[in-house]
Design an enzyme around this catalytic site. Sequence first.
Site, PDB file in Angstrom:
ATOM      1  N   CYS A  69      20.965 -13.698 -29.380  1.00 10.24           N
ATOM      2  CA  CYS A  69      21.188 -12.246 -29.524  1.00 10.24           C
ATOM      3  C   CYS A  69      22.557 -11.892 -28.939  1.00 10.24           C
ATOM      4  O   CYS A  69      23.296 -11.092 -29.513  1.00 10.24           O
ATOM      5  CB  CYS A  69      20.095 -11.460 -28.804  1.00 10.24           C
ATOM      6  SG  CYS A  69      18.520 -11.403 -29.679  1.00 10.24           S
ATOM      7  N   ASP A  98      27.630 -25.115 -33.812  1.00  8.81           N
ATOM      8  CA  ASP A  98      26.794 -25.549 -32.697  1.00  8.81           C
ATOM      9  C   ASP A  98      27.696 -26.086 -31.577  1.00  8.81           C
ATOM     10  O   ASP A  98      28.662 -26.813 -31.830  1.00  8.81           O
ATOM     11  CB  ASP A  98      25.816 -26.644 -33.162  1.00  8.81           C
ATOM     12  CG  ASP A  98      24.689 -26.872 -32.160  1.00  8.81           C
ATOM     13  OD1 ASP A  98      23.537 -26.561 -32.496  1.00  8.81           O
ATOM     14  OD2 ASP A  98      24.975 -27.352 -31.042  1.00  8.81           O
ATOM     15  N   THR A 105      14.742 -25.517 -28.707  1.00  5.31           N
ATOM     16  CA  THR A 105      15.145 -25.254 -27.315  1.00  5.31           C
ATOM     17  C   THR A 105      15.594 -23.816 -27.111  1.00  5.31           C
ATOM     18  O   THR A 105      15.579 -23.329 -25.981  1.00  5.31           O
ATOM     19  CB  THR A 105      16.286 -26.198 -26.888  1.00  5.31           C
ATOM     20  OG1 THR A 105      17.400 -26.019 -27.769  1.00  5.31           O
ATOM     21  CG2 THR A 105      15.842 -27.658 -26.918  1.00  5.31           C
ATOM     22  N   HIS A 143      14.995 -18.305 -30.484  1.00  4.66           N
ATOM     23  CA  HIS A 143      15.441 -17.302 -31.452  1.00  4.66           C
ATOM     24  C   HIS A 143      15.627 -18.088 -32.754  1.00  4.66           C
ATOM     25  O   HIS A 143      16.416 -19.039 -32.796  1.00  4.66           O
ATOM     26  CB  HIS A 143      16.750 -16.657 -30.978  1.00  4.66           C
ATOM     27  CG  HIS A 143      17.294 -15.596 -31.882  1.00  4.66           C
ATOM     28  ND1 HIS A 143      17.704 -14.353 -31.420  1.00  4.66           N
ATOM     29  CD2 HIS A 143      17.513 -15.574 -33.213  1.00  4.66           C
ATOM     30  CE1 HIS A 143      18.151 -13.626 -32.419  1.00  4.66           C
ATOM     31  NE2 HIS A 143      18.054 -14.343 -33.529  1.00  4.66           N
ATOM     32  N   HIS A 177      16.489 -20.037 -35.886  1.00  2.38           N
ATOM     33  CA  HIS A 177      17.799 -20.468 -36.390  1.00  2.38           C
ATOM     34  C   HIS A 177      17.630 -21.661 -37.307  1.00  2.38           C
ATOM     35  O   HIS A 177      16.711 -22.473 -37.144  1.00  2.38           O
ATOM     36  CB  HIS A 177      18.753 -20.807 -35.242  1.00  2.38           C
ATOM     37  CG  HIS A 177      18.197 -21.769 -34.251  1.00  2.38           C
ATOM     38  ND1 HIS A 177      17.289 -21.406 -33.279  1.00  2.38           N
ATOM     39  CD2 HIS A 177      18.400 -23.094 -34.086  1.00  2.38           C
ATOM     40  CE1 HIS A 177      16.971 -22.460 -32.556  1.00  2.38           C
ATOM     41  NE2 HIS A 177      17.628 -23.502 -33.027  1.00  2.38           N
ATOM     42  N   HIS A 208      19.587 -25.006 -38.737  1.00  2.00           N
ATOM     43  CA  HIS A 208      20.708 -25.931 -38.559  1.00  2.00           C
ATOM     44  C   HIS A 208      21.217 -26.347 -39.941  1.00  2.00           C
ATOM     45  O   HIS A 208      20.437 -26.788 -40.782  1.00  2.00           O
ATOM     46  CB  HIS A 208      20.252 -27.202 -37.835  1.00  2.00           C
ATOM     47  CG  HIS A 208      19.756 -26.990 -36.440  1.00  2.00           C
ATOM     48  ND1 HIS A 208      20.505 -27.277 -35.326  1.00  2.00           N
ATOM     49  CD2 HIS A 208      18.567 -26.533 -35.969  1.00  2.00           C
ATOM     50  CE1 HIS A 208      19.800 -27.018 -34.231  1.00  2.00           C
ATOM     51  NE2 HIS A 208      18.621 -26.567 -34.597  1.00  2.00           N
TER      52      HIS A 208
END
Length: 110
Positions: free
Chosen positions: A6, A29, A92, A95, A97, A99
């Site tokens: 966020c 990343d 981990t 939120h 996401h 990849h």
Amino acid sequence: MNCIFCKIAKGEIPSVKVFENDNFVAFNDINPKAKIHILVVPKKHIESVKHLQDIDKDLVAELIFVAQKIAKEKELQGYKLVINVGREGGQTVDHLHLHLLSGDANIKAI
Ligand code: AMP
């Protein structure tokens, strides 16, 4: 809310952004597992796939299309899309996401 993604979405924590629209932000990343490793993140705070609701259907569809758009822009010939869910699924950051990984032989590992 103490959520790192966020904060990245709001620009409160620095990131290398590669895409942004009203609903999503995408950035490199910080600990890449492949030559290309981008995280596509909805601005709406959703903890994980487990927490998705019917109202999120359009957002989930857009998540894939945002990844496709980034891949097209970067002229990626192939790529892997991964969503980890929960600690036992390797998640981990709590939120949601996606990849986007590409450009590395190790990409075939899974
Ligand atoms: P996951 O294990 O699926 O929850 O993925 C979380 C990802 O977020 C990992 O690949 C981390 O390297 C990445 N990450 C954590 N903090 C940051 C950050 N500040 N900027 C960019 N990526 C991050």
